[in-house]
Design a protein around this motif. Structure first.
Motif, mmCIF file in Angstrom:
data_model
loop_
_atom_site.group_PDB
_atom_site.id
_atom_site.type_symbol
_atom_site.label_atom_id
_atom_site.label_comp_id
_atom_site.label_asym_id
_atom_site.label_seq_id
_atom_site.Cartn_x
_atom_site.Cartn_y
_atom_site.Cartn_z
ATOM 1 N N THR A 102 0.706 -1.158 -0.179
ATOM 2 C CA THR A 102 -0.059 0.008 0.046
ATOM 3 C C THR A 102 0.751 1.353 -0.085
ATOM 4 O OG1 THR A 102 -1.587 -1.342 1.259
ATOM 5 C CG2 THR A 102 -2.181 1.025 1.273
ATOM 6 N N HIS A 129 -7.148 -4.903 -6.065
ATOM 7 C CA HIS A 129 -7.098 -4.882 -4.694
ATOM 8 C C HIS A 129 -7.517 -3.190 -4.267
ATOM 9 C CE1 HIS A 129 -5.929 -4.291 -0.449
ATOM 10 N NE2 HIS A 129 -5.745 -5.636 -0.334
ATOM 11 N N SER A 131 -6.086 -1.257 -2.645
ATOM 12 C CA SER A 131 -4.888 -0.453 -2.542
ATOM 13 C C SER A 131 -4.444 -0.177 -4.004
ATOM 14 C CB SER A 131 -3.940 -1.028 -1.736
ATOM 15 O OG SER A 131 -3.472 -2.298 -2.057
ATOM 16 N N ASN A 181 -5.925 -11.332 -5.666
ATOM 17 C CA ASN A 181 -6.278 -11.652 -4.225
ATOM 18 C C ASN A 181 -7.365 -11.992 -3.984
ATOM 19 O OD1 ASN A 181 -7.375 -8.918 -4.083
ATOM 20 N ND2 ASN A 181 -7.416 -9.565 -1.950
ATOM 21 N N ASP A 206 1.215 -4.401 -8.977
ATOM 22 C CA ASP A 206 1.108 -4.973 -7.628
ATOM 23 C C ASP A 206 1.399 -6.524 -7.595
ATOM 24 O OD1 ASP A 206 -0.045 -5.984 -5.337
ATOM 25 O OD2 ASP A 206 -1.913 -4.657 -5.657
ATOM 26 N N GLN A 209 0.408 -10.507 -4.392
ATOM 27 C CA GLN A 209 -0.343 -11.865 -4.040
ATOM 28 C C GLN A 209 0.450 -12.771 -4.846
ATOM 29 O OE1 GLN A 209 -2.497 -13.839 -1.918
ATOM 30 N NE2 GLN A 209 -2.909 -11.618 -1.880
ATOM 31 N N SER A 229 4.582 -6.952 -0.221
ATOM 32 C CA SER A 229 4.732 -6.955 1.388
ATOM 33 C C SER A 229 5.324 -8.352 1.836
ATOM 34 C CB SER A 229 3.091 -6.911 1.642
ATOM 35 O OG SER A 229 2.404 -5.963 1.190
ATOM 36 N N HIS A 231 4.802 -9.565 4.529
ATOM 37 C CA HIS A 231 4.137 -10.401 5.378
ATOM 38 C C HIS A 231 3.120 -11.449 4.861
ATOM 39 C CE1 HIS A 231 -0.098 -8.721 4.795
ATOM 40 N NE2 HIS A 231 0.409 -7.333 4.556
ATOM 41 N N LYS A 232 3.409 -11.214 3.324
ATOM 42 C CA LYS A 232 2.422 -12.302 2.463
ATOM 43 C C LYS A 232 3.609 -13.473 2.121
ATOM 44 C CE LYS A 232 -1.378 -9.575 1.784
ATOM 45 N NZ LYS A 232 -2.341 -8.942 0.447
#
Ligand SMILES: *Cc1c(COP(=O)(O)O)cnc(C)c1O
Length: 412
Positions: A102, A129, A131, A181, A206, A209, A229, A231-232
């Protein structure tokens, strides 16, 4: 199951031992974690990197002369090189650490507000998404640029012929996700990028995903911007990357002002630091960046080919078993898709299914998945989304399908 491998041999039982959280019980049942598209779980190797940082060398970076600061700086810059190598960027300074996808997208959108003028066109896809929609709407409002949308079809695939029609000399920027996603569709981004470049437009992908499943090569794709990201992909929350081609990162103005991003400051004039620091104002998530590097090491030790092959099997098996349930409809049936299954059963509300199966220890996501335009296309309020990772198993899928059947019986 085992898959032949050049890396560590793929043995899901041994891989599961790396993830302490998978031993948890939820509501008295073994956890079945099928919400990987929202965030992945964290292996011990990454947890150890975080503990090690705070236990041994927590210090602010880049400015310190003392040992701890130098160790932290070295580890942070080493992590940047790991990210560079993983995504095969030409230069380390083309990797900007951000707080996530994001933040990365907003950074680019904000920069383009100085480059666009009234009547310029920017193109988004119907599969995005929020974002990768909202920052561009804000940009269009600010600049007078016109936002156009690549439509999707019933299978959840982009209509590429219509994309070609949308492109023109007025197109300045195209932004699409690599993988949806909400549906798992893998978009033909190479074709999207090449066609945009033929018209002189830049492309932001992006990759949030895609990154857990597909190793994207920045140079081969020739993409202008790519956002992910951590964390994915087995890393911590609060950190991610923006890849930007050097020429673009030089052209864009800084996003935030502050420490770290300057060369010299006087009240008359400030000059900005070189890349990547120009875009990294303030103290970054130092520990997060280092742990992001550890997450990439971990993913690569498993091997992306092994991950893709194994997840593909899980997807095929879960699809086959779910479709045995009467009135169950899967949304997103592209041939090229990652291990995501979005579905509904008859007119049962997805939230009700999610709530019941949570009581049985199963974590899925329900709702619009931050992709309301896709839900509007199918004229539904949302779906139940099960998303798999390489540490999931066929037994967990059996357990999940059984739970969905129970929920259906209770609700219909
Ligand atoms: C998760 C996700 C995002 C947002 O990522 P954040 O980590 O919340 O910034 C954007 N796009 C896609 C496709 C995603 O899956």
């Amino acid at each position: 199951m085992k898959v032949a491998s050049t890396e560590r041999s793929f043995d899901v039982e041994s891989i599961r031992k790396d993830f302490p959280i998978l031993l948890r019980e939820v509501n008295g049942k073994p956890l079945v974690y099928f919400d990987n598209a929202a965030t992945s779980q964290t292996p011990q190797q990454v947890i150890d990197a975080i503990v090690d940082y705070y236990s041994r060398y927590n210090a602010n970076i880049h400015r310190g002369v003392h040992t701890l600061s130098q160790e932290a700086t070295d580890a942070y810059e080493e992590a940047r090189r790991k990210v560079q190598q993983h995504f095969n960027a030409a230069k380390a300074h083309e990797i900007i650490f951000t707080s996530g996808t994001t933040h990365a997208i907003n950074l680019v959108a904000s920069g383009f507000s100085t480059l666009l003028k009234v009547g310029d066109e920017i193109i988004v896809s119907a599969l995005e998404h929020h974002s990768n929609i909202v920052p561009w709407q804000m940009l269009a409002e600010k600049t007078g640029a016109i936002l156009k949308v690549i439509p999707m079809n019933e299978q959840g695939m982009l209509k590429m012929d219509e994309y070609q029609q949308l492109l023109s000399e007025k197109t300045k920027l195209v932004f699409v996700n690599h993988v949806s996603n909400a549906l798992g569709t893998v978009n033909p981004i190479k074709e999207i990028i090449d066609s945009a470049h033929n018209r002189g437009a830049a492309v932001l992908v992006d990759g949030a995903q895609a990154a857990p499943h597909i190793k994207a090569d920045m140079q081969e794709l020739d993409v202008d911007f790519y956002a992910v990201s951590a964390h994915k992909m087995c890393g911590p929350t609060g950190v991610g990357m923006l890849y930007g081609k050097e020429e673009w990162l030089k052209k864009l103005p800084p996003y935030q002002g502050g420490g770290e991003m300057i060369a010299t400051v006087t009240f008359e004039k400030t000059t900005y630091a070189d890349l990547p620091h120009k875009f990294e104002a303030g103290t970054p998530d130092i520990c997060g960046g280092i742990a992001f590097g550890a997450a990439l090491d971990y993913m690569n030790s498993i091997g992306y080919e092994n991950i893709a092959a194994y997840e593909h099997e899980l997807l095929a098996y879960a699809t086959q078993e779910l479709l045995k349930i009467e009135d169950l409809r899967i949304y997103g049936t592209s041939v090229e898709k990652t291990a995501v299954i979005s579905f509904n059963i008859g007119s049962i509300h997805p939230y009700d299914i999610g709530t019941i199966i949570d009581k049985l220890g199963i974590a899925v996501r329900t709702g619009h998945h931050c992709a309301q335009p896709i839900m509007d296309y199918y004229k539904i309020p949302g779906t139940v989304r099960a998303s798999f990772a390489f540490y999931n198993t066929r037994e967990e899928i059996d357990n999940f399908v059984g739970a969905v059947k129970r929920a259906k019986n209770m609700l219909s």
